[in-house]
Design an enzyme around this catalytic site. Structure first.
Site, short mmCIF file in Angstrom:
data_model
loop_
_atom_site.label_atom_id
_atom_site.label_comp_id
_atom_site.label_asym_id
_atom_site.label_seq_id
_atom_site.Cartn_x
_atom_site.Cartn_y
_atom_site.Cartn_z
N LYS A 278 7.32 -2.40 3.01
CA LYS A 278 8.35 -3.28 2.43
C LYS A 278 9.16 -3.91 3.55
CE LYS A 278 10.99 -1.87 -1.10
NZ LYS A 278 12.14 -1.22 -1.80
N GLY B 220 13.65 -9.79 -4.98
CA GLY B 220 14.91 -10.14 -4.34
C GLY B 220 15.11 -9.40 -3.02
N LEU C 148 1.41 -7.52 -1.56
CA LEU C 148 1.26 -6.78 -2.81
C LEU C 148 2.25 -7.25 -3.87
CD1 LEU C 148 0.91 -3.13 -1.39
CD2 LEU C 148 -0.91 -4.52 -2.41
N GLY C 149 3.41 -7.71 -3.41
CA GLY C 149 4.43 -8.16 -4.35
C GLY C 149 5.64 -8.70 -3.64
N ASP D 62 18.47 2.47 -11.28
CA ASP D 62 17.67 1.26 -11.52
C ASP D 62 16.31 1.64 -12.10
OD1 ASP D 62 17.42 -1.48 -11.61
OD2 ASP D 62 16.70 -1.68 -9.55
#
Length: 375
Positions: A78, A53, A49-50, A173
């Site tokens: 993830k 870093g 999906l992506g 963030d």
């Protein structure tokens, strides 16, 4: 581009043994590496999906075939780089905060995996991806004014939930790539790896190494490492500007005076005759002058150089709520001349429309990490 300094950060958990307490969190599943390999087809390339870093995110699907009793659900997995920027400490921080936070505008953590040197996180799958892609991909259909204001409100409620917790949580963030959208464009904050517990008692700030993303981080935080909830408010102001203008926070492809969105926009935001020049041309005819002024005024105050002059996120929520829906088309043709920048009152109280948080009582967990509810 992420920014960081190497100031020590002693409050961040370091030891792998800290991960043993994760099992006390309600409704968070401890997956095996084999199970997560199964649902991503051994982390197949076409399931990606992506990437970033931190590592790589894969799409997966959990059901009874993975483990008896599991609800059928698409998920995002993830996988953190073993030697990447986002190491064990950030993985653990994310599990610890999201493991007990429940709110409609925070992405739900479904599970995790901690085997040997493997670190994985399993989230609810967000069908429409990141706000960044919808705003800045050339092939993306432009978001309407109403959708942009709805996304701004949802993201603001997510931040307000964190800030209004019994011990405030500072997100640290906040940016368009960390705001994910579900099928009906509901905004949810993701990636809590840099989140910090806020100041306690007589403390005015938390001193920490500077971490975040260039173009979004508050100037006083970058200069001093002093972190407060108002640092997040500044970042919210940057994202609100991106929603209003359709421009990136930093864009080196533009003329030099327009590289920094904040520097370029603030000059116009403070001039009643030029205020509407910043609005994304793709939004023409979708909003009223009054609604645009209120949204621009809010961004202006969120971006104040003086952190104490910035509003609370609960005030931001209150300001954005009347801008939902049609965008207030009744004022679309009124003259901008003489209307000026609307005054913005910074409330010091929580209103009836504010987002409230309460901690889930858990005798095994001390201190409690707050969970959030909207009243």
């Amino acid at each position: 581009t992420r920014i960081s300094s190497d100031m020590s950060d002693p409050s961040t958990p370091r030891k792998i043994e800290d991960a043993k307490n994760i099992s006390i969190y309600n409704d968070v599943i401890d997956f095996t590496l084999f199970e997560l390999e199964t649902i991503t087809k051994s982390f197949r390339a076409d399931y990606v999906l992506g990437e970033g870093g931190f590592g790589t995110v894969y799409k997966g699907y959990i059901d009874e075939n993975v483990r008896v009793g599991l609800k059928s659900l698409p998920v995002a997995v993830k996988v953190l780089n073993k030697d990447g920027h986002q190491g064990h400490r950030e993985w653990l921080t994310e599990v610890r905060f999201l493991g007990q936070l429940r709110h409609p505008n925070l992405v739900k953590l479904i599970g995790y995996c901690c085997e040997d040197d493997h670190r994985l996180l399993v989230y609810e799958f967000m069908f429409r991806g990141s706000l960044e892609n919808h705003l800045f991909r050339r092939t993306a259909t432009p978001l309407s004014w109403a959708t942009r204001m709805s996304i701004a409100l949802g993201a603001a409620k997510g931040l307000a939930c964190l800030h209004n917790a019994e011990r405030p949580i500072i997100y640290r963030d906040f940016k368009t790539s960390n705001i994910l959208l579900d099928s009906d464009y509901t905004a949810k904050l993701s990636d809590f790896g840099l989140a910090k517990a806020g100041p306690e008692g007589d403390q005015t700030h938390v001193s920490t190494r500077v971490m975040g993303t260039y173009g979004y981080a508050a100037p006083e935080y970058v200069m001093t490492g002093h972190l407060t909830a108002r640092s997040d408010v500044y970042s919210f102001g940057v994202v609100l500007l991106e929603l209003l203008t359709g421009r990136k926070s930093i864009d080196k492809s533009r003329p030099s005076r327009e590289h920094s969105l904040v520097d370029w926009a603030l000059l116009k935001l403070n001039d009643k005759r030029r205020l509407l020049q910043i609005i994304d041309p793709k939004l023409e005819g979708q909003y009223s002058v009054r609604a645009a002024h209120k949204a621009c005024s809010l961004a202006y105050y969120c971006l104040s150089q003086n952190p104490k002059a910035r509003p609370l996120m609960s005030d931001v929520v209150e300001t954005l709520e009347p801008l939902q829906g049609s965008g207030g088309s009744d004022g679309a043709v009124q003259s901008v001349l003489g209307s000026g920048l609307p005054s913005y009152r910074v409330n010091r109280r929580l209103t009836t429309n504010s987002v409230h948080c309460r901690a889930i009582p858990n005798p095994k967990c001390s201190p409690a990490v707050p969970a959030c509810r909207v009243r």
